[in-house]
Design an enzyme around this catalytic site. Structure first.
Site, PDB file in Angstrom:
ATOM      1  N   SER A 136      81.030  20.234  56.635  1.00 29.82           N
ATOM      2  CA  SER A 136      81.018  18.808  56.316  1.00 29.82           C
ATOM      3  C   SER A 136      82.412  18.441  55.822  1.00 29.82           C
ATOM      4  O   SER A 136      82.900  19.017  54.849  1.00 29.82           O
ATOM      5  CB  SER A 136      79.968  18.552  55.228  1.00 29.82           C
ATOM      6  OG  SER A 136      80.043  17.231  54.749  1.00 29.82           O
ATOM      7  N   LYS A 162      80.628  17.873  60.829  1.00 28.93           N
ATOM      8  CA  LYS A 162      80.096  16.603  60.320  1.00 28.93           C
ATOM      9  C   LYS A 162      81.231  15.911  59.596  1.00 28.93           C
ATOM     10  O   LYS A 162      81.945  16.554  58.822  1.00 28.93           O
ATOM     11  CB  LYS A 162      78.935  16.884  59.364  1.00 28.93           C
ATOM     12  CG  LYS A 162      78.566  15.742  58.421  1.00 28.93           C
ATOM     13  CD  LYS A 162      77.268  16.041  57.674  1.00 28.93           C
ATOM     14  CE  LYS A 162      77.336  15.636  56.217  1.00 28.93           C
ATOM     15  NZ  LYS A 162      76.079  15.959  55.481  1.00 28.93           N
ATOM     16  N   LYS A 164      82.288  12.540  57.090  1.00 24.95           N
ATOM     17  CA  LYS A 164      81.806  11.453  56.256  1.00 24.95           C
ATOM     18  C   LYS A 164      82.391  10.159  56.802  1.00 24.95           C
ATOM     19  O   LYS A 164      83.574  10.128  57.168  1.00 24.95           O
ATOM     20  CB  LYS A 164      82.289  11.667  54.814  1.00 24.95           C
ATOM     21  CG  LYS A 164      81.686  12.895  54.161  1.00 24.95           C
ATOM     22  CD  LYS A 164      80.221  12.670  53.867  1.00 24.95           C
ATOM     23  CE  LYS A 164      79.630  13.817  53.080  1.00 24.95           C
ATOM     24  NZ  LYS A 164      78.219  13.561  52.754  1.00 24.95           N
ATOM     25  N   ASP A 189      77.978  11.189  58.520  1.00 23.85           N
ATOM     26  CA  ASP A 189      77.157  10.947  57.322  1.00 23.85           C
ATOM     27  C   ASP A 189      77.755   9.788  56.536  1.00 23.85           C
ATOM     28  O   ASP A 189      78.914   9.859  56.107  1.00 23.85           O
ATOM     29  CB  ASP A 189      77.131  12.219  56.456  1.00 23.85           C
ATOM     30  CG  ASP A 189      76.234  12.080  55.233  1.00 23.85           C
ATOM     31  OD1 ASP A 189      75.600  11.020  55.053  1.00 23.85           O
ATOM     32  OD2 ASP A 189      76.163  13.058  54.445  1.00 23.85           O
ATOM     33  N   GLU A 214      73.742  10.137  59.725  1.00 17.38           N
ATOM     34  CA  GLU A 214      72.974  10.484  58.520  1.00 17.38           C
ATOM     35  C   GLU A 214      73.052   9.359  57.485  1.00 17.38           C
ATOM     36  O   GLU A 214      74.141   8.880  57.164  1.00 17.38           O
ATOM     37  CB  GLU A 214      73.567  11.792  57.955  1.00 17.38           C
ATOM     38  CG  GLU A 214      72.866  12.340  56.725  1.00 17.38           C
ATOM     39  CD  GLU A 214      73.487  13.686  56.280  1.00 17.38           C
ATOM     40  OE1 GLU A 214      74.166  14.345  57.104  1.00 17.38           O
ATOM     41  OE2 GLU A 214      73.307  14.044  55.109  1.00 17.38           O
ATOM     42  N   ASP A 239      68.805  11.538  54.457  1.00 16.36           N
ATOM     43  CA  ASP A 239      69.138  12.472  53.379  1.00 16.36           C
ATOM     44  C   ASP A 239      68.595  11.852  52.080  1.00 16.36           C
ATOM     45  O   ASP A 239      67.437  12.105  51.702  1.00 16.36           O
ATOM     46  CB  ASP A 239      70.668  12.678  53.356  1.00 16.36           C
ATOM     47  CG  ASP A 239      71.177  13.514  52.188  1.00 16.36           C
ATOM     48  OD1 ASP A 239      70.386  13.863  51.293  1.00 16.36           O
ATOM     49  OD2 ASP A 239      72.389  13.823  52.144  1.00 16.36           O
ATOM     50  N   LYS A 263      67.293  19.017  51.298  1.00 17.39           N
ATOM     51  CA  LYS A 263      68.095  19.595  50.212  1.00 17.39           C
ATOM     52  C   LYS A 263      67.148  19.960  49.084  1.00 17.39           C
ATOM     53  O   LYS A 263      66.472  19.076  48.544  1.00 17.39           O
ATOM     54  CB  LYS A 263      69.104  18.567  49.682  1.00 17.39           C
ATOM     55  CG  LYS A 263      70.227  18.234  50.639  1.00 17.39           C
ATOM     56  CD  LYS A 263      71.171  17.225  50.025  1.00 17.39           C
ATOM     57  CE  LYS A 263      72.336  16.956  50.960  1.00 17.39           C
ATOM     58  NZ  LYS A 263      73.185  15.847  50.482  1.00 17.39           N
ATOM     59  N   GLY A 291      73.835  20.703  52.133  1.00 21.39           N
ATOM     60  CA  GLY A 291      74.494  21.308  50.970  1.00 21.39           C
ATOM     61  C   GLY A 291      75.019  20.239  50.033  1.00 21.39           C
ATOM     62  O   GLY A 291      75.088  19.052  50.381  1.00 21.39           O
TER      63      GLY A 291
HETATM   64  O1  OSB Z   1      75.444  13.775  51.680  1.00 16.15           O
HETATM   65  O2  OSB Z   1      75.375  15.709  52.500  1.00 16.15           O
HETATM   66  C1  OSB Z   1      75.798  14.939  51.627  1.00 16.15           C
HETATM   67  C2  OSB Z   1      78.257  16.776  49.332  1.00 16.15           C
HETATM   68  C3  OSB Z   1      78.012  16.149  48.139  1.00 16.15           C
HETATM   69  C4  OSB Z   1      77.107  15.113  48.099  1.00 16.15           C
HETATM   70  C5  OSB Z   1      76.418  14.735  49.251  1.00 16.15           C
HETATM   71  C6  OSB Z   1      76.637  15.388  50.462  1.00 16.15           C
HETATM   72  C7  OSB Z   1      77.611  16.402  50.498  1.00 16.15           C
HETATM   73  C8  OSB Z   1      77.990  17.114  51.697  1.00 16.15           C
HETATM   74  C9  OSB Z   1      78.593  18.473  51.500  1.00 16.15           C
HETATM   75  O3  OSB Z   1      77.946  16.628  52.807  1.00 16.15           O
HETATM   76  C10 OSB Z   1      77.917  19.530  52.252  1.00 16.15           C
HETATM   77  C11 OSB Z   1      78.374  20.887  51.782  1.00 16.15           C
HETATM   78  O4  OSB Z   1      77.942  21.370  50.710  1.00 16.15           O
HETATM   79  O5  OSB Z   1      79.165  21.487  52.496  1.00 16.15           O
HETATM   80 MG    MG Z   2      74.199  13.472  53.329  1.00 16.15          MG
END
Ligand code: OSB
Ligand code: MG
Length: 370
Positions: A136, A162, A164, A189, A214, A239, A263, A291
């Site tokens: 991510s 992925k 953001k 995401d 996402e 999520d 999660k 994660g």
């Molecule tokens: O939305 O998936 C999420 C990290 C912190 C808060 C929210 C998210 C995330 C990640 C990180 O996308 C995923 C990772 O731990 O590699």
């Molecule tokens: Mg997410």
């Protein structure tokens, strides 16, 4: 299974790279972990995925530390539980705080699994020996920086990326990644950054063959996700919106999602996470594990859940060296060829926790004994 002692620690661990989402940037990961000691001195470990501030969730590391000390740990210590499942009803009088509860439930599962000579994955219905993982990537200052990191992660062996997104950092990043890296497995995401009036931006993303988008909208707005799902060809993954099995059922009934990101911290623990995975195929929902920048302790539970048969997509579980100079578990989580992590078979979480380092480096420590 008797709980004779609970230790709670806060650590500050510097991320190798700052991580930016639509709601902010993390440089230093404040980490909340717990150790539960049972009969015969056997131990179990758990981690809260709460962040520094109340953005992804109302929970934060400091709030969970308080709630754990003041309310949750006193409910648990001195008790004897038949199974980790019993903790949820014990803790039901405390409203909310799923991440704090998940931390204690994890430690109970680890303890139970060690006492019974089984792995945490086995306990949670995980059957695979390797789980497919991706990476991510946060929002960057420039497209060049983003393309650079995508290239680096692909070189490291991650076969699913992925990124953001937020309004204004969405179409161009995706378009440039497609130009530069072709038909890689790619998803986005939004962490709830879009409004109804932004649906056209998401429609524009439809032509880029994304695996999913996402959590585009507010976590409370399943209706809007349902409306968007009818217009978009890219599948919607939820999520933040899915906090329970009931939420997953509702989301599928409303047509608000085709996929769910599970999660353990968000749903109150790995046990509800497993239940969502159990029902996902019956609801027609695809699933994968998300994660939250966990240390190697929280990561062990992500890997265990990702071994569940319902998980068909790549999960957000990168190797330790994507986050940390040095993780607090041994061996560290390492990426295998084929973009997988191995599921440990040893009893419990299957990795050793560096207790000395935790005790040396903790910025807060608190214990309760029976
Ligand atoms: O939305 O998936 C999420 C990290 C912190 C808060 C929210 C998210 C995330 C990640 C990180 O996308 C995923 C990772 O731990 O590699
Ligand atoms: Mg997410």
């Amino acid at each position: 299974m008797e709980v004779s002692r609970i230790d709670v620690y806060i650590l500050e661990m510097r991320l190798l790279q700052p991580f930016t989402t639509s709601f902010g940037t993390v440089y230093e990961r404040r980490v909340l972990i717990t150790r539960i000691t049972g009969e015969g001195g056997e131990e179990g470990w758990g981690e809260s995925v709460a962040g520094q501030g109340p953005w992804y969730s109302y929970e934060t590391v400091d709030i969970d530390y308080l709630v754990t000390r003041k309310y949750l740990a006193p409910l648990l210590v001195g008790n004897s539980l038949e199974r980790p499942e019993d903790f949820a009803s014990l803790a039901a009088s405390v409203r909310g705080y799923p991440m704090a509860k998940a931390m204690l439930e994890e430690a109970l599962i680890d303890l139970y699994a060690r006492l019974n000579g089984i792995s945490v994955a086995e306990y949670l219905g995980g059957r695979k020996s390797e789980v497919k993982v991706g990476v991510s990537i946060g929002i960057k200052h420039s497209l060049e920086q983003l393309l650079d990191e995508v290239g680096r992660r692909l070189d490291e062996g991650y076969e699913r990326i992925k990124i953001k997104i937020k309004p204004g950092w969405d179409i161009a990043p995706v378009e440039r990644i497609r130009e530069e890296y072709g038909d890689i497995l790619l998803q986005v995401d939004a962490n709830a950054a879009y409004r109804r009036a932004d649906i056209h931006r998401l429609l524009e993303l439809d032509k880029y063959r994304l695996l999913m988008v996402e959590q585009p909208f507010h976590y409370d707005d399943l209706i809007l996700h349902g409306i968007a799902a009818r217009k978009l060809s890219t599948p919607i993954c939820l999520d933040e919106s899915v906090k329970s099995v009931q939420d997953a059922i509702l989301a599928s009934r409303l047509g608000a999602a085709e996929i769910v990101n599970v999660k353990p911290g968000r749903v109150g623990g790995p046990i509800v996470g497993k239940r969502i995975l159990d029902v996902a195929p019956l609801l027609g929902l695809g699933a994968w594990i998300g994660g939250m920048l966990e240390t190697g302790i929280g990561r062990a539970f992500l890997v265990a859940l990702a071994a569940h048969p319902s998980v068909e997509y790549h999960s957000d579980i990168s190797a330790s060296n994507r986050y940390w100079e040095r993780d607090i578990v041994e061996p560290e989580w390492r990426l295998n060829p084929g973009s997988t992590l191995s599921v440990p078979r040893k009893p419990g979480i299957g990795v050793d926790v560096d207790v000395d380092r935790i005790e040396r480096e903790a910025v807060e420590v608190w214990s309760i004994t029976r």
